[in-house]
Every structure is written in structure tokens, then in C-alpha cells.
Design a protein around this motif. Structure first.
Motif, PDB file in Angstrom:
ATOM      1  N   VAL A  57       2.922   5.618   5.588  1.00 41.83           N
ATOM      2  CA  VAL A  57       1.948   4.536   5.719  1.00 41.83           C
ATOM      3  C   VAL A  57       2.386   3.453   6.699  1.00 41.83           C
ATOM      4  CG1 VAL A  57       0.688   2.751   4.437  1.00 41.83           C
ATOM      5  CG2 VAL A  57       1.083   4.989   3.400  1.00 41.83           C
ATOM      6  N   TRP A  58       3.695   3.232   6.837  1.00 36.53           N
ATOM      7  CA  TRP A  58       4.179   2.147   7.686  1.00 36.53           C
ATOM      8  C   TRP A  58       5.206   2.652   8.697  1.00 36.53           C
ATOM      9  CZ3 TRP A  58       3.822   1.109   2.289  1.00 36.53           C
ATOM     10  CH2 TRP A  58       2.877   0.142   1.932  1.00 36.53           C
ATOM     11  N   GLY A  64       8.342  -5.334   0.741  1.00 34.08           N
ATOM     12  CA  GLY A  64       7.763  -4.918  -0.537  1.00 34.08           C
ATOM     13  C   GLY A  64       7.022  -3.599  -0.476  1.00 34.08           C
ATOM     14  N   ALA A  65       7.387  -2.702   0.462  1.00 37.56           N
ATOM     15  CA  ALA A  65       6.637  -1.461   0.653  1.00 37.56           C
ATOM     16  C   ALA A  65       6.681  -0.554  -0.578  1.00 37.56           C
ATOM     17  CB  ALA A  65       7.158  -0.718   1.876  1.00 37.56           C
ATOM     18  N   THR A  71       1.831  -0.007  -6.583  1.00 38.27           N
ATOM     19  CA  THR A  71       0.605  -0.739  -6.897  1.00 38.27           C
ATOM     20  C   THR A  71      -0.621   0.032  -6.445  1.00 38.27           C
ATOM     21  OG1 THR A  71       1.725  -2.881  -6.734  1.00 38.27           O
ATOM     22  CG2 THR A  71      -0.673  -2.879  -6.496  1.00 38.27           C
ATOM     23  N   TYR A  72      -0.542   0.622  -5.250  1.00 40.84           N
ATOM     24  CA  TYR A  72      -1.672   1.410  -4.744  1.00 40.84           C
ATOM     25  C   TYR A  72      -1.947   2.606  -5.650  1.00 40.84           C
ATOM     26  CZ  TYR A  72      -1.318  -1.190  -0.325  1.00 40.84           C
ATOM     27  OH  TYR A  72      -1.303  -2.177   0.631  1.00 40.84           O
TER      28      TYR A  72
END
Length: 270
Positions: A57-58, A64-65, A71-72
Motif C-alpha cells: 500500500v505504501w 503508523g502503517a 484498522t483497515y
């Protein structure tokens, strides 16, 4: 507390990412959250660790990944499985050791449907069953609604977008080749011209257009297609068109069928 019954989910990644439960659209959240779900769907039931999801994703993960991914996942579970009890370890989005996976039971993704139809079409084509192949190729193309993984960020979406786009173009080429096998020369010309305008370095499209024009008694135009292809390839890449698809394929028609190079679809692993 027992889980309530919910309808099967269908996922779309071949265009703007979407999820539906029956006729109901499911909100998938912000782009990064959608990218997490897409990464899991593309793994086709295989587990991805939290670290792998972060890297998907990044390009440059924020501090805080890891907590962001968790959380996702929690939010996706709430959206996709609204009646799921928190203590339940099975379901659509599953926790597996240090990662997560999407169960292939009770859900379907358009990427898998596209791959399945394309593989079946290739088998029919190899057996000379061109009407059946064309029907499946049309169905495969029907799974698409736009650029794949549209709007999703991250390295995985970027690489998969390129791979899926290439498969889409190969499917279009195969469909047009099948049309020619079935005698649809005139009908194929406009679509071939359109695709060549979008992909001017794609030799295979020009070969098919030359073939279609020849069978439409437009030999001069077929030869013009070759000369334009040669000009573009020499100017852009410094190379000549791939033999045997040179001028002789128009001047001497028996050479043209030799340009029908076989293409074999190979599905991704998993």
C-alpha cells in the motif's frame, strides 16, 4: 450470539474497485483501505503478512502503517460481514498467524472470472473451435468496466495495473484474431484502427489490420499500414518490423498466414 445470514459478495477490480452484496453496494472506505482489500483479493486465498500489506500500500510507509493496516482490516470486516461476531475466527476476512487472507468461499472476484474465461477461450481457440472461443472472449472482456484498480495507491496496485492492462489488450487482440478466423474482416477494421491509435508500437495489431484489409480487397491500404508501421518502429525504436510481416506479406498473399503467431495465455500463479 450467532452470525446473521448474508448474501454472497461480488468484488470488482477491473475498473473502479467495488463490492456488492446482492443488489446492495458496499462502501469500501478510503483508497488505502481499498488497496488493502485489493491486495488480499489478488492473492486468491493466500495469506499476506501485515508487513506485506504495508509494502503493498505504501512506497514510503508512515510510522503508523502497521496499526493502519489493522484498522483497515477491522473496518473492512464491519462493512463486508456486518453480522460477524468478534470472536469468530472464520469468515470472509480471516486472521491467519501473522497475517490475513480472503476466503474464496462465498465470494467472487472479476479478476478470477476474467482469467477463467480467458483460459477456456484459449483452449477452444487451440482446438479450432472459434465460435466458442469468441463467445468466451466476449464474456472475458465483459468483466471490464475501465482501467483496473482505478484510483488505488501503492506499489502493488501499480504493478498489477500494468499486468492486468496487458492481459486486457492480449484478450482484445485474441478476440479480433478470432473474428478474422470467422470471416469478420470488415467488422474488425474499425476496432483495429482504434487500438492501433492507442498502441502504435503494437505490431500484432497492425498485422491483423493488414490481414483484415487484404480480405476486404483493400490491398493498397494494407501495404500503407505496413509502411506506417515501419516508419513508427524505425523512428521510435530504431528497429524493423518483425519478419515475416514485411512488404512481401501484402505483395505475396500466401506469406500472410505466417504472421499469425500463436499466443498462449498463462494464468498467474495461485
Amino acid at each position: 450470539m450467532s452470525d446473521v445470514h448474508i448474501a454472497p459478495l461480488t468484488f470488482a477490480l477491473l475498473g473502479t474497485p467495488r463490492a456488492r452484496r446482492g443488489d446492495e453496494e458496499v462502501y469500501l472506505g478510503p483508497p488505502q483501505q481499498q488497496a488493502v482489500l485489493a491486495a488480499l483479493l489478488l492473492r486468491r486465498g493466500q495469506t499476506m503478512t501485515v508487513e506485506e500489506l504495508v509494502a503493498a500500500v505504501w512506497s514510503d510507509p508512515p510510522a503508523g502503517a502497521v496499526s493502519g493496516v489493522r484498522t483497515y482490516i477491522s473496518r473492512l470486516r464491519s462493512a463486508l460481514e456486518p453480522g460477524r461476531h468478534r470472536s469468530r475466527t472464520t469468515g470472509l476476512l480471516r486472521s491467519v498467524q501473522s497475517g490475513y487472507c480472503v476466503s474464496r468461499a462465498g465470494s467472487v472476484c472479476d479478476v478470477e472470472l476474467f482469467d477463467r474465461d480467458l483460459q477456456a477461450a484459449e483452449r477452444y481457440f487451440a482446438d479450432g473451435l472459434f465460435p466458442d472461443a469468441r463467445e468466451l472472449l466476449g464474456r472475458a472482456l465483459g468483466h471490464w468496466s475501465g482501467p483496473p484498480l482505478a484510483g488505488l495507491p501503492g506499489p502493488l496496485a501499480h504493478s498489477e495495473r500494468g499486468r492486468l492492462t496487458e492481459l486486457h489488450l492480449l484478450c482484445q487482440e485474441r478476440a479480433l484474431e478470432t473474428d478474422l478466423k470467422l470471416g469478420g474482416y470488415q467488422q474488425a477494421v474499425p476496432e483495429l484502427i482504434r487500438l492501433i491509435s492507442e498502441h502504435p508500437l503494437r505490431e500484432r495489431l497492425r498485422q491483423l489490420l493488414m490481414l483484415a484489409l487484404y480480405h476486404c480487397d483493400r490491398q493498397a491500404e494494407a501495404l500503407a499500414v505496413y509502411h506506417d508501421a515501419r516508419r513508427v518502429l524505425v523512428e521510435e525504436l530504431g528497429i524493423e518490423p518483425t519478419p515475416p510481416c514485411g512488404p512481401s506479406m501484402v505483395v505475396s498473399w500466401p506469406a500472410i498466414p505466417a504472421c499469425s503467431r500463436p499466443w498462449t495465455y498463462r494464468p498467474p500463479p495461485g
